[in-house]
Design a protein around this motif. Structure first.
Motif, PDB file in Angstrom:
ATOM      1  N   HIS B  68      -7.636 -12.293  11.063  1.00 50.91           N
ATOM      2  CA  HIS B  68      -7.821 -12.552   9.579  1.00 50.91           C
ATOM      3  C   HIS B  68      -7.236 -11.537   8.856  1.00 50.91           C
ATOM      4  O   HIS B  68      -7.795 -11.133   7.935  1.00 50.91           O
ATOM      5  CB  HIS B  68      -9.274 -12.857   9.287  1.00 50.91           C
ATOM      6  CG  HIS B  68      -9.747 -14.155   9.952  1.00 50.91           C
ATOM      7  ND1 HIS B  68      -9.526 -15.418   9.433  1.00 50.91           N
ATOM      8  CD2 HIS B  68     -10.776 -14.041  11.201  1.00 50.91           C
ATOM      9  CE1 HIS B  68     -10.079 -16.114  10.218  1.00 50.91           C
ATOM     10  NE2 HIS B  68     -10.841 -15.707  11.160  1.00 50.91           N
ATOM     11  N   HIS B  80     -15.791  -5.715  -2.693  1.00 50.81           N
ATOM     12  CA  HIS B  80     -16.326  -6.462  -1.510  1.00 50.81           C
ATOM     13  C   HIS B  80     -15.435  -5.638  -0.333  1.00 50.81           C
ATOM     14  O   HIS B  80     -15.770  -6.084   0.828  1.00 50.81           O
ATOM     15  CB  HIS B  80     -16.374  -7.634  -1.538  1.00 50.81           C
ATOM     16  CG  HIS B  80     -17.530  -8.451  -2.257  1.00 50.81           C
ATOM     17  ND1 HIS B  80     -17.821  -9.744  -2.287  1.00 50.81           N
ATOM     18  CD2 HIS B  80     -18.594  -7.686  -2.685  1.00 50.81           C
ATOM     19  CE1 HIS B  80     -18.819  -9.939  -3.135  1.00 50.81           C
ATOM     20  NE2 HIS B  80     -19.449  -8.915  -3.272  1.00 50.81           N
ATOM     21  N   CYS B  85     -17.329  -8.422   7.238  1.00 54.22           N
ATOM     22  CA  CYS B  85     -17.293  -9.822   7.239  1.00 54.22           C
ATOM     23  C   CYS B  85     -18.557 -10.474   7.720  1.00 54.22           C
ATOM     24  O   CYS B  85     -19.111 -11.482   7.044  1.00 54.22           O
ATOM     25  CB  CYS B  85     -16.125 -10.392   8.246  1.00 54.22           C
ATOM     26  SG  CYS B  85     -14.666  -9.419   8.341  1.00 54.22           S
ATOM     27  N   CYS B  88     -21.929 -11.239   5.408  1.00 50.84           N
ATOM     28  CA  CYS B  88     -21.820 -12.789   4.599  1.00 50.84           C
ATOM     29  C   CYS B  88     -21.755 -13.841   5.724  1.00 50.84           C
ATOM     30  O   CYS B  88     -22.403 -14.775   5.459  1.00 50.84           O
ATOM     31  CB  CYS B  88     -20.599 -12.785   3.750  1.00 50.84           C
ATOM     32  SG  CYS B  88     -21.010 -11.565   2.313  1.00 50.84           S
ATOM     33  N   HIS B  89     -20.898 -13.775   6.812  1.00 47.92           N
ATOM     34  CA  HIS B  89     -20.431 -14.879   7.531  1.00 47.92           C
ATOM     35  C   HIS B  89     -21.624 -14.823   8.649  1.00 47.92           C
ATOM     36  O   HIS B  89     -21.382 -15.830   9.572  1.00 47.92           O
ATOM     37  CB  HIS B  89     -19.081 -14.845   8.061  1.00 47.92           C
ATOM     38  CG  HIS B  89     -18.132 -15.036   6.945  1.00 47.92           C
ATOM     39  ND1 HIS B  89     -18.034 -16.404   6.650  1.00 47.92           N
ATOM     40  CD2 HIS B  89     -17.252 -14.420   6.406  1.00 47.92           C
ATOM     41  CE1 HIS B  89     -17.131 -16.465   5.725  1.00 47.92           C
ATOM     42  NE2 HIS B  89     -16.584 -15.208   5.369  1.00 47.92           N
ATOM     43  N   HIS B 147     -14.200 -13.206  -1.944  1.00 48.06           N
ATOM     44  CA  HIS B 147     -13.594 -11.989  -1.018  1.00 48.06           C
ATOM     45  C   HIS B 147     -13.123 -11.237  -2.087  1.00 48.06           C
ATOM     46  O   HIS B 147     -12.521  -9.913  -1.943  1.00 48.06           O
ATOM     47  CB  HIS B 147     -12.331 -12.541  -0.266  1.00 48.06           C
ATOM     48  CG  HIS B 147     -12.980 -13.197   0.958  1.00 48.06           C
ATOM     49  ND1 HIS B 147     -12.138 -14.230   1.485  1.00 48.06           N
ATOM     50  CD2 HIS B 147     -14.020 -13.258   1.664  1.00 48.06           C
ATOM     51  CE1 HIS B 147     -12.878 -14.919   2.495  1.00 48.06           C
ATOM     52  NE2 HIS B 147     -14.074 -14.315   2.638  1.00 48.06           N
TER      53      HIS B 147
END
Lengths: 249, 151
Positions: B68, B80, B85, B88-89, B147
């Motif tokens: 990514h 941010h 990653c 948040c994910h 993002h």
């Protein structure tokens, strides 16, 4: 046993030039899985953690990440966050709360005085009281500076739960043995950072390797005023706090 | 004067009993003490390796960046950038190994509030809003790019 010259040379080369550990590692690397390579050398590490109180926002990401990574049962915590509220000069009577270990964050409330968050976890003490009281050798200090529980050897006698001055141990209701933070041994030995540090958005928590001269921890410890929890107990705690208030127990 | 063991039968019996006891102790000990006990200290050395073998569920931000890189680039100029990653994910090691396992999209209403909801204990300099007053009823992601949140 029939053997081609090529096989013989390759085998001889391996025997000559590779130690057995490196040989085992080679198999993983050839298979394309370097991160699982068992070439972790315990004697070149001395693990610790730094926590910068001035950066913690109490979001609870670390608590959730720890539970998800380590399968921590509901209602128990390997790491948790406390909210302190110190009213004025009454340093010895802070208001402390930690709803569900801070896992779901903290509902706002008006502060009476100075208010801040304190993340806590096992201090991985170098002279740990919990290790001293274990009657069977089920908890111990490893050569790389961690305090680990041998789940298969633990009797569940709870001596160590009583002995830990920081309240970092609990009885896992599923196994009836003691459980605690391993500083994500299964991650740091593969070159990753701990789950709590990975999920921390502000860099408040940092994994540190005190035996690595290039680790930024040395600068951090040299240029800030640092405190450990309950220094009077001489446990050799390796969780170093920056900006820790005197009211924190 | 010569010492003779004329009436030594009881002594021999005693020695035999002691030897049997020692042999029993040694036998039981070798059965009951685990193989690697004492390898590094007063504990089972194999416990270290067992602990290290466990599977990970957070892949780490380097792993995400491998596929990514566009998102990583998009994040770079914003505040941010240093937020991982998986902060948040959620844990995505399974997805990183097999991208066909799609991560669920985070719900920005609860996600953003977790970090940005106003709280008197948060450090002063941290950007905070009271979600009830700051554009209530709209999803945060309607205005802010997750993002690159600066508007």
């Amino acid at each position: 046993m029939p053997q081609g010259r090529r096989d013989f040379l390759e085998q001889a080369g391996r025997w000559l030039f590779l130690t057995s550990a490196a040989q085992a590692a080679l198999e993983f690397v050839v298979a394309g899985n370097a991160s699982a390579a068992p070439n972790y050398n315990m004697h070149t590490h001395w693990w610790a953690m730094t926590i910068d109180i001035t950066k913690c926002i109490g979001c609870g990401n670390c608590v959730r990440a720890c539970a998800e990574e380590n399968g921590v049962p509901k209602g128990f915590f390997r790491t948790w966050i406390e909210r302190y509220d110190v009213p004025g000069w009454e340093m010895d009577r802070p208001d402390v709360d930690a709803p569900n270990g801070g896992m779901d964050g903290f509902p706002d409330k008006p502060a009476k005085g100075k208010s801040f968050f304190v993340p806590k976890l096992c201090n991985h003490c170098a002279h740990s009281p919990c290790v001293q009281v274990c009657p069977v050798g089920a908890t111990f200090e490893t050569p790389d500076g961690l305090v680990i529980v041998d789940e298969q050897y633990c009797l569940g006698c709870r001596y160590c739960v009583q002995a830990c001055p920081y309240g970092c141990r609990y009885i896992n209701p599923k196994t009836n043995t003691v459980d605690k933070c391993t500083l994500c041994y299964h991650r740091i030995s593969k070159g990753l950072t701990t789950a709590c540090c990975e999920a921390c958005p502000t860099g408040c928590r940092q994994l540190a390797d005190l035996k690595n001269p290039k680790d930024p921890v040395h600068d951090f410890l040299r240029t800030n005023s640092i405190q450990v929890l309950k220094p009077q107990m001489a446990t050799g705690s390796k969780v170093y706090y920056r900006g820790l208030d005197g009211s924190v127990r | 004067m010569r010492i003779t063991f004329r009436d030594a039968a009881h002594l021999i019996r005693l020695v035999v009993v002691v030897l049997i006891a020692i042999a029993a102790f040694a036998g039981l000990r070798s059965l009951m003490v685990p193989e690697t006990f004492g390898q590094y200290g007063h504990y089972r050395g194999a416990a270290l390796e067992e602990n290290r073998q466990r599977a990970v569920s957070f892949a780490g931000r380097q792993a995400c960046a491998e596929c990514h890189d566009a998102v990583v680039e998009a994040k770079k100029p914003g505040k941010h950038a240093n937020v991982g990653c998986e902060a948040c994910h959620g844990p995505q090691a399974k997805h990183a190994e097999d991208p066909s396992l799609k991560p669920v999209k985070p719900d920005s209403a609860t996600l953003c509030a977790r970090c940005h909801e106003k709280n008197s204990a948060k450090p002063r300099g941290f950007p905070q809003v009271a979600a009830k007053e700051h554009n209530a009823g709209m999803a945060c992601a309607d205005c802010h790019q997750p993002h690159q949140p600066k508007i």
